[in-house]
Design a protein around this motif. Structure first.
Motif, PDB file in Angstrom:
ATOM      1  N   ALA A 157       0.823  -1.208   0.000  1.00  0.00           N
ATOM      2  CA  ALA A 157       0.000   0.000   0.000  1.00  0.00           C
ATOM      3  C   ALA A 157       0.857   1.258   0.000  1.00  0.00           C
ATOM      4  O   ALA A 157       0.525   2.254  -0.652  1.00  0.00           O
ATOM      5  N   LYS A 158       1.973   1.213   0.714  1.00  0.00           N
ATOM      6  CA  LYS A 158       2.881   2.361   0.793  1.00  0.00           C
ATOM      7  C   LYS A 158       3.465   2.689  -0.583  1.00  0.00           C
ATOM      8  O   LYS A 158       3.491   3.861  -0.999  1.00  0.00           O
ATOM      9  N   VAL A 159       3.912   1.666  -1.293  1.00  0.00           N
ATOM     10  CA  VAL A 159       4.468   1.882  -2.631  1.00  0.00           C
ATOM     11  C   VAL A 159       3.387   2.388  -3.581  1.00  0.00           C
ATOM     12  O   VAL A 159       3.601   3.310  -4.367  1.00  0.00           O
ATOM     13  N   GLY A 160       2.207   1.794  -3.503  1.00  0.00           N
ATOM     14  CA  GLY A 160       1.117   2.216  -4.373  1.00  0.00           C
ATOM     15  C   GLY A 160       0.738   3.668  -4.171  1.00  0.00           C
ATOM     16  O   GLY A 160       0.544   4.420  -5.135  1.00  0.00           O
ATOM     17  N   ALA A 161       0.647   4.079  -2.905  1.00  0.00           N
ATOM     18  CA  ALA A 161       0.288   5.463  -2.607  1.00  0.00           C
ATOM     19  C   ALA A 161       1.376   6.425  -3.069  1.00  0.00           C
ATOM     20  O   ALA A 161       1.090   7.490  -3.631  1.00  0.00           O
ATOM     21  N   ALA A 162       2.640   6.040  -2.841  1.00  0.00           N
ATOM     22  CA  ALA A 162       3.756   6.903  -3.247  1.00  0.00           C
ATOM     23  C   ALA A 162       3.830   7.026  -4.761  1.00  0.00           C
ATOM     24  O   ALA A 162       4.148   8.095  -5.294  1.00  0.00           O
ATOM     25  N   ALA A 163       3.512   5.950  -5.458  1.00  0.00           N
ATOM     26  CA  ALA A 163       3.518   6.004  -6.920  1.00  0.00           C
ATOM     27  C   ALA A 163       2.434   6.953  -7.413  1.00  0.00           C
ATOM     28  O   ALA A 163       2.651   7.734  -8.349  1.00  0.00           O
ATOM     29  N   GLY A 164       1.273   6.886  -6.776  1.00  0.00           N
ATOM     30  CA  GLY A 164       0.168   7.749  -7.178  1.00  0.00           C
ATOM     31  C   GLY A 164       0.454   9.221  -6.966  1.00  0.00           C
ATOM     32  O   GLY A 164       0.004  10.071  -7.743  1.00  0.00           O
ATOM     33  N   SER A 165       1.218   9.534  -5.912  1.00  0.00           N
ATOM     34  CA  SER A 165       1.541  10.935  -5.614  1.00  0.00           C
ATOM     35  C   SER A 165       2.892  11.335  -6.190  1.00  0.00           C
ATOM     36  O   SER A 165       3.393  12.425  -5.905  1.00  0.00           O
ATOM     37  N   LYS A 166       3.497  10.450  -6.988  1.00  0.00           N
ATOM     38  CA  LYS A 166       4.793  10.702  -7.614  1.00  0.00           C
ATOM     39  C   LYS A 166       5.876  10.996  -6.572  1.00  0.00           C
ATOM     40  O   LYS A 166       6.685  11.895  -6.707  1.00  0.00           O
ATOM     41  N   ASP A 167       5.844  10.198  -5.503  1.00  0.00           N
ATOM     42  CA  ASP A 167       6.732  10.436  -4.374  1.00  0.00           C
ATOM     43  C   ASP A 167       7.514   9.176  -3.987  1.00  0.00           C
ATOM     44  O   ASP A 167       7.777   8.935  -2.812  1.00  0.00           O
ATOM     45  N   LEU A 168       7.892   8.392  -4.983  1.00  0.00           N
ATOM     46  CA  LEU A 168       8.680   7.196  -4.720  1.00  0.00           C
ATOM     47  C   LEU A 168      10.121   7.581  -4.386  1.00  0.00           C
ATOM     48  O   LEU A 168      10.614   8.612  -4.839  1.00  0.00           O
ATOM     49  N   PRO A 169      10.828   6.735  -3.620  1.00  0.00           N
ATOM     50  CA  PRO A 169      12.241   6.999  -3.338  1.00  0.00           C
ATOM     51  C   PRO A 169      13.082   6.715  -4.581  1.00  0.00           C
ATOM     52  O   PRO A 169      12.570   6.216  -5.598  1.00  0.00           O
ATOM     53  N   ASP A 170      14.370   6.996  -4.498  1.00  0.00           N
ATOM     54  CA  ASP A 170      15.256   6.713  -5.642  1.00  0.00           C
ATOM     55  C   ASP A 170      15.335   5.214  -5.917  1.00  0.00           C
ATOM     56  O   ASP A 170      15.344   4.782  -7.069  1.00  0.00           O
ATOM     57  N   LEU A 171      15.395   4.437  -4.854  1.00  0.00           N
ATOM     58  CA  LEU A 171      15.507   2.985  -4.961  1.00  0.00           C
ATOM     59  C   LEU A 171      14.429   2.339  -4.103  1.00  0.00           C
ATOM     60  O   LEU A 171      14.151   2.804  -3.000  1.00  0.00           O
ATOM     61  N   PHE A 172      13.824   1.278  -4.600  1.00  0.00           N
ATOM     62  CA  PHE A 172      12.943   0.513  -3.722  1.00  0.00           C
ATOM     63  C   PHE A 172      12.975  -0.964  -4.092  1.00  0.00           C
ATOM     64  O   PHE A 172      13.065  -1.330  -5.254  1.00  0.00           O
TER      65      PHE A 172
END
Length: 437
Positions: free
Chosen positions: A96-111
């Protein structure tokens, strides 16, 4: 555990919502990174080393692989200008954390990601294309190909191995000696496994032949499927949309486990074991032979005389479920060259030997299977060498089908082993329907 297919990986219902977020996020991230960076389109320097210029990088990993991730990041930060800030997220919250971050364009450099869920991320365009960089590595052909394949989408490579967890047989040599079995000859066929488990079980006095997680879908895929692969059969079609779990080979596997249940060869609790205490049974020294995650080797009591062997098929062969995590650069990172520098370093000789192997973890390269640390314990060499024979299944609907406790695979498992096995074809169709849904 390294993979959600393993005992500690319970997929919550939030996964479905997370995957929905990923689908929406793909529209945002498909075009790659924002301005000013090498970006997620595969641009920048497609070399084997990347750039080490003091850039501050961010990285996410799930709690299940925290020790390995922290060790690699610590060693990298101590020897490079670039600095990686690692955030460890509870495993059950990670999707859920990755999905939400992807939606808000807020992913880290590496995951990183549990390798069985990598296809969901690659198909949603959340990772940067690393094809040319991976191919430029001098040891590219020796990387764990199961992880590389899981991270390949439409001919492009998006991830590299981060941590590996394999399914292997553990057997108690002391109990083997008591049962008049050769402690240096573990089973090489499912039939031999059956005979040896029964021989140990006959000792009585609280000793049992084997054990498995009978109410744990992830445990089943992790330890049953290798016996099918070992025979040269497939469990899914290439696209992961159709199950082949009703083959003659699969039925032989179910029949063997069903016989153990019927004849009381299995230690008590198998029927209700959800995976939470599955790996705690063998270390007590009362079980003869059972399949478990390779990462549990380092957790075994020092006084327990045990051997490790590949999981065999009905008539021979060997295979393993290569679980664990893969890692890539997010499509929105503006520091692709620098992030790649960390990834390339993490796969190099020094990191793989002095960090990964030194911690008794499985190395990500087959050419380093035998190293100065694994040579001290032949069991580690056996585990490392199995990577080349291993598989990582590919399916976009893996979680809902195989890990969800309400999914069709667990029903199939239980019907096949605790029932009479007559519903295999029907249950296999239910699995296929879920995969194609």
């Amino acid at each position: 555990m390294g993979t959600t297919a393993g005992p500690r990986g319970t997929v919550r219902r939030s996964v479905a919502g997370a995957i929905a977020l990923l689908a929406a996020a793909s529209l945002i991230t498909a075009c790659g990174s924002g301005e000013g960076g090498s970006g997620g389109s595969g641009g920048g320097k497609a070399d084997a080393k990347g750039v080490d210029d003091g850039t501050k990088l961010t990285m996410w990993t799930r709690a299940a692989t925290r020790p390995q991730s922290e060790a690699l990041v610590k060693a990298y930060n101590a020897s490079h200008k670039n600095q990686v800030k690692l955030t460890v997220i509870p495993t059950d919250d990670y999707q859920a954390k990755v999905g939400a971050a992807a939606g808000s364009k807020d992913l880290p450099d590496l995951f990183a990601s549990d390798v069985v869920f990598v296809p969901n991320y690659t198909s949603s365009h959340l990772f940067a294309d690393l094809t040319a960089r991976i191919d430029a590595l001098p040891f590219a052909d020796h990387l764990a190909q199961s992880h590389i394949k899981a991270g390949t989408y439409e001919g492009k490579k998006y991830v590299v191995p981060h941590t590996l967890d394999l399914s292997v047989l553990f057997y108690n040599k002391a109990l083997y000696r008591r049962a008049k079995l050769d402690p240096e000859k573990p089973p090489t066929t499912l039939a031999e496994w059956d005979r040896q488990a029964r021989a140990v079980d006959a000792l009585g006095g609280g000793v049992d032949g084997t054990f498995f997680g009978g109410n744990c879908g992830g445990c089943g895929v992790f330890t049953w499927w290798p016996s099918i692969w070992a025979a040269g059969d497939e469990v899914l079609n290439k696209d992961g949309t159709e199950a082949k779990l009703d083959s003659d080979t699969a039925k032989k596997v179910y029949e063997t486990y069903r016989g153990w249940v019927r004849d009381g060869i299995v230690a008590p609790g198998a029927r209700d074991e959800t995976g939470t205490t599955w790996t705690g049974v063998f270390p007590k020294g009362k079980v003869g032979v059972m399949p478990m995650p390779s990462t549990t080797l380092g957790l075994m009591p020092k006084g327990l005389d045990l051997g490790v062997a590949p999981i065999p098929g009905p008539d021979g062969g060997k295979s393993t479920f290569v679980g664990g995590d893969a890692v890539g650069v997010s499509a929105t990172s503006r520091s692709l060259d620098q992030a790649w520098n960390f990834l390339a370093w993490s796969l190099g000789d020094n990191a793989q030997v002095e960090v990964v192997a030194a911690h008794k973890d499985v190395v990500a390269r087959t050419d380093l299977a035998s190293n100065k640390y694994s040579k001290a314990d032949p069991r580690l060499v056996t585990i490392n060498q199995l990577v080349a024979d291993g598989r990582t299944p590919y399916a976009l609907k893996f979680g809902q089908t195989f890990n969800d406790p309400n999914g069709p695979w667990l029903t199939m498992m239980r019907d096949a082993v605790f029932g009479n096995g007559s519903s295999v074809e029907k249950d296999n169709k239910a699995v296929s329907d879920s995969l194609a849904d």
